[in-house]
Design a protein around this motif. Structure first.
Motif, PDB file in Angstrom:
ATOM      1  N   ALA A 146       6.007  -5.122  -2.620  1.00 41.35           N
ATOM      2  CA  ALA A 146       5.709  -4.572  -3.945  1.00 41.35           C
ATOM      3  C   ALA A 146       4.443  -5.210  -4.511  1.00 41.35           C
ATOM      4  O   ALA A 146       3.613  -4.533  -5.117  1.00 41.35           O
ATOM      5  N   GLY A 147       4.292  -6.512  -4.294  1.00 46.48           N
ATOM      6  CA  GLY A 147       3.111  -7.221  -4.789  1.00 46.48           C
ATOM      7  C   GLY A 147       1.829  -6.766  -4.122  1.00 46.48           C
ATOM      8  O   GLY A 147       0.770  -6.700  -4.765  1.00 46.48           O
ATOM      9  N   ARG A 148       1.901  -6.434  -2.860  1.00 47.62           N
ATOM     10  CA  ARG A 148       0.707  -5.966  -2.142  1.00 47.62           C
ATOM     11  C   ARG A 148       0.160  -4.677  -2.748  1.00 47.62           C
ATOM     12  O   ARG A 148      -1.039  -4.458  -2.775  1.00 47.62           O
ATOM     13  N   SER A 149       1.063  -3.827  -3.201  1.00 49.07           N
ATOM     14  CA  SER A 149       0.623  -2.548  -3.749  1.00 49.07           C
ATOM     15  C   SER A 149       0.000  -2.719  -5.126  1.00 49.07           C
ATOM     16  O   SER A 149      -0.884  -1.960  -5.503  1.00 49.07           O
ATOM     17  N   GLY A 150       0.502  -3.693  -5.879  1.00 57.78           N
ATOM     18  CA  GLY A 150       0.009  -3.894  -7.229  1.00 57.78           C
ATOM     19  C   GLY A 150       0.534  -2.876  -8.228  1.00 57.78           C
ATOM     20  O   GLY A 150       0.172  -2.910  -9.393  1.00 57.78           O
ATOM     21  N   ALA A 151       1.396  -1.964  -7.782  1.00 58.09           N
ATOM     22  CA  ALA A 151       1.908  -0.908  -8.650  1.00 58.09           C
ATOM     23  C   ALA A 151       3.109  -1.403  -9.445  1.00 58.09           C
ATOM     24  O   ALA A 151       4.036  -2.000  -8.881  1.00 58.09           O
ATOM     25  N   VAL A 152       3.080  -1.144 -10.738  1.00 57.14           N
ATOM     26  CA  VAL A 152       4.193  -1.507 -11.611  1.00 57.14           C
ATOM     27  C   VAL A 152       5.465  -0.791 -11.164  1.00 57.14           C
ATOM     28  O   VAL A 152       6.561  -1.355 -11.232  1.00 57.14           O
ATOM     29  N   LYS A 153       5.322   0.427 -10.695  1.00 57.82           N
ATOM     30  CA  LYS A 153       6.467   1.219 -10.238  1.00 57.82           C
ATOM     31  C   LYS A 153       7.249   0.472  -9.160  1.00 57.82           C
ATOM     32  O   LYS A 153       8.477   0.460  -9.167  1.00 57.82           O
ATOM     33  N   PHE A 154       6.550  -0.169  -8.231  1.00 56.57           N
ATOM     34  CA  PHE A 154       7.226  -0.885  -7.151  1.00 56.57           C
ATOM     35  C   PHE A 154       7.915  -2.143  -7.655  1.00 56.57           C
ATOM     36  O   PHE A 154       9.005  -2.474  -7.222  1.00 56.57           O
ATOM     37  N   ARG A 155       7.277  -2.846  -8.574  1.00 60.15           N
ATOM     38  CA  ARG A 155       7.916  -4.048  -9.123  1.00 60.15           C
ATOM     39  C   ARG A 155       9.186  -3.662  -9.873  1.00 60.15           C
ATOM     40  O   ARG A 155      10.213  -4.338  -9.760  1.00 60.15           O
ATOM     41  N   ARG A 156       9.128  -2.576 -10.620  1.00 55.22           N
ATOM     42  CA  ARG A 156      10.308  -2.100 -11.335  1.00 55.22           C
ATOM     43  C   ARG A 156      11.392  -1.664 -10.348  1.00 55.22           C
ATOM     44  O   ARG A 156      12.571  -1.963 -10.528  1.00 55.22           O
ATOM     45  N   LEU A 181      12.248   1.743   2.343  1.00 52.03           N
ATOM     46  CA  LEU A 181      12.796   2.052   1.027  1.00 52.03           C
ATOM     47  C   LEU A 181      11.685   2.199  -0.009  1.00 52.03           C
ATOM     48  O   LEU A 181      11.691   3.140  -0.814  1.00 52.03           O
ATOM     49  N   LEU A 182      10.708   1.312   0.015  1.00 54.08           N
ATOM     50  CA  LEU A 182       9.592   1.429  -0.925  1.00 54.08           C
ATOM     51  C   LEU A 182       8.741   2.661  -0.634  1.00 54.08           C
ATOM     52  O   LEU A 182       8.231   3.298  -1.564  1.00 54.08           O
ATOM     53  N   ASP A 183       8.602   3.033   0.617  1.00 55.75           N
ATOM     54  CA  ASP A 183       7.898   4.273   0.953  1.00 55.75           C
ATOM     55  C   ASP A 183       8.614   5.482   0.370  1.00 55.75           C
ATOM     56  O   ASP A 183       7.990   6.408  -0.157  1.00 55.75           O
ATOM     57  N   LEU A 184       9.926   5.480   0.446  1.00 50.96           N
ATOM     58  CA  LEU A 184      10.720   6.568  -0.111  1.00 50.96           C
ATOM     59  C   LEU A 184      10.533   6.645  -1.625  1.00 50.96           C
ATOM     60  O   LEU A 184      10.370   7.730  -2.192  1.00 50.96           O
ATOM     61  N   ILE A 185      10.507   5.504  -2.276  1.00 52.58           N
ATOM     62  CA  ILE A 185      10.295   5.449  -3.720  1.00 52.58           C
ATOM     63  C   ILE A 185       8.896   5.927  -4.073  1.00 52.58           C
ATOM     64  O   ILE A 185       8.689   6.597  -5.089  1.00 52.58           O
ATOM     65  N   TYR A 186       7.921   5.605  -3.237  1.00 52.76           N
ATOM     66  CA  TYR A 186       6.545   6.038  -3.468  1.00 52.76           C
ATOM     67  C   TYR A 186       6.455   7.568  -3.560  1.00 52.76           C
ATOM     68  O   TYR A 186       5.698   8.109  -4.360  1.00 52.76           O
ATOM     69  N   LEU A 187       7.253   8.245  -2.770  1.00 54.19           N
ATOM     70  CA  LEU A 187       7.213   9.702  -2.728  1.00 54.19           C
ATOM     71  C   LEU A 187       7.946  10.344  -3.903  1.00 54.19           C
ATOM     72  O   LEU A 187       7.848  11.555  -4.100  1.00 54.19           O
ATOM     73  N   ARG A 234       3.983   5.873  21.672  1.00 57.91           N
ATOM     74  CA  ARG A 234       4.295   4.707  20.863  1.00 57.91           C
ATOM     75  C   ARG A 234       4.670   5.166  19.467  1.00 57.91           C
ATOM     76  O   ARG A 234       4.249   6.229  19.020  1.00 57.91           O
ATOM     77  N   ALA A 235       5.449   4.348  18.785  1.00 57.57           N
ATOM     78  CA  ALA A 235       5.830   4.648  17.406  1.00 57.57           C
ATOM     79  C   ALA A 235       5.924   3.346  16.623  1.00 57.57           C
ATOM     80  O   ALA A 235       6.261   2.300  17.173  1.00 57.57           O
ATOM     81  N   PHE A 236       5.598   3.437  15.357  1.00 56.39           N
ATOM     82  CA  PHE A 236       5.779   2.314  14.458  1.00 56.39           C
ATOM     83  C   PHE A 236       7.107   2.510  13.731  1.00 56.39           C
ATOM     84  O   PHE A 236       7.416   3.615  13.288  1.00 56.39           O
ATOM     85  N   ILE A 237       7.870   1.451  13.622  1.00 56.62           N
ATOM     86  CA  ILE A 237       9.148   1.510  12.930  1.00 56.62           C
ATOM     87  C   ILE A 237       9.060   0.559  11.743  1.00 56.62           C
ATOM     88  O   ILE A 237       8.804  -0.640  11.915  1.00 56.62           O
ATOM     89  N   ALA A 238       9.272   1.100  10.554  1.00 55.68           N
ATOM     90  CA  ALA A 238       9.172   0.298   9.335  1.00 55.68           C
ATOM     91  C   ALA A 238      10.386  -0.596   9.171  1.00 55.68           C
ATOM     92  O   ALA A 238      11.496  -0.241   9.559  1.00 55.68           O
ATOM     93  N   LEU A 239      10.157  -1.741   8.580  1.00 56.86           N
ATOM     94  CA  LEU A 239      11.269  -2.593   8.171  1.00 56.86           C
ATOM     95  C   LEU A 239      12.036  -1.868   7.070  1.00 56.86           C
ATOM     96  O   LEU A 239      11.476  -1.028   6.365  1.00 56.86           O
ATOM     97  N   PRO A 240      13.315  -2.169   6.888  1.00 59.93           N
ATOM     98  CA  PRO A 240      14.100  -1.468   5.864  1.00 59.93           C
ATOM     99  C   PRO A 240      13.484  -1.563   4.464  1.00 59.93           C
ATOM    100  O   PRO A 240      13.486  -0.591   3.703  1.00 59.93           O
ATOM    101  N   GLU A 241      12.944  -2.723   4.136  1.00 65.33           N
ATOM    102  CA  GLU A 241      12.334  -2.911   2.816  1.00 65.33           C
ATOM    103  C   GLU A 241      11.132  -1.993   2.629  1.00 65.33           C
ATOM    104  O   GLU A 241      10.961  -1.375   1.580  1.00 65.33           O
ATOM    105  N   LYS A 242      10.311  -1.880   3.653  1.00 63.66           N
ATOM    106  CA  LYS A 242       9.122  -1.025   3.583  1.00 63.66           C
ATOM    107  C   LYS A 242       9.517   0.443   3.545  1.00 63.66           C
ATOM    108  O   LYS A 242       8.948   1.238   2.784  1.00 63.66           O
TER     109      LYS A 242
END
Length: 81
Positions: free
Chosen positions: A52-62, A16-22, A6-14
């Motif tokens: 972005a709101g779930r994370s609470g990180a300013v970086k994601f909102r920006r 992209l934010l994962d990529l930004i997190y790194l 089995r594999a989990f496949i992220a939505l495009p929005e998630k």
């Protein structure tokens, strides 16, 4: 994948934010432009804000603000046929 795996496949929005997190915080705008993102019209702005709101990180909102600005620029640059 092998049968039974089995594999989990992220939505495009998630994804992209994962990529930004790194990515380190510096030059986020430059980084997003360097990615040369395409098909931004397929992104759901509400979903981006929600993730972005779930994370609470300013970086994601920006990052969401920057992504949506790029999306608006893309929409203005091209005319639908």
């Amino acid at each position: 994948m092998a049968p039974g795996q089995r594999a989990f496949i992220a939505l495009p929005e998630k994804a992209l934010l994962d990529l930004i997190y790194l990515r380190p915080e510096r030059d986020l705008d430059v980084y997003l432009r360097e990615l040369r993102l395409q098909n931004l019209e397929r992104l759901d702005p509400q979903r981006l804000h929600e993730f972005a709101g779930r994370s609470g990180a300013v970086k994601f909102r920006r990052a969401v603000d920057l992504i949506l600005a790029l999306k608006a620029q893309e929409e203005e640059a091209y005319e639908a046929l």
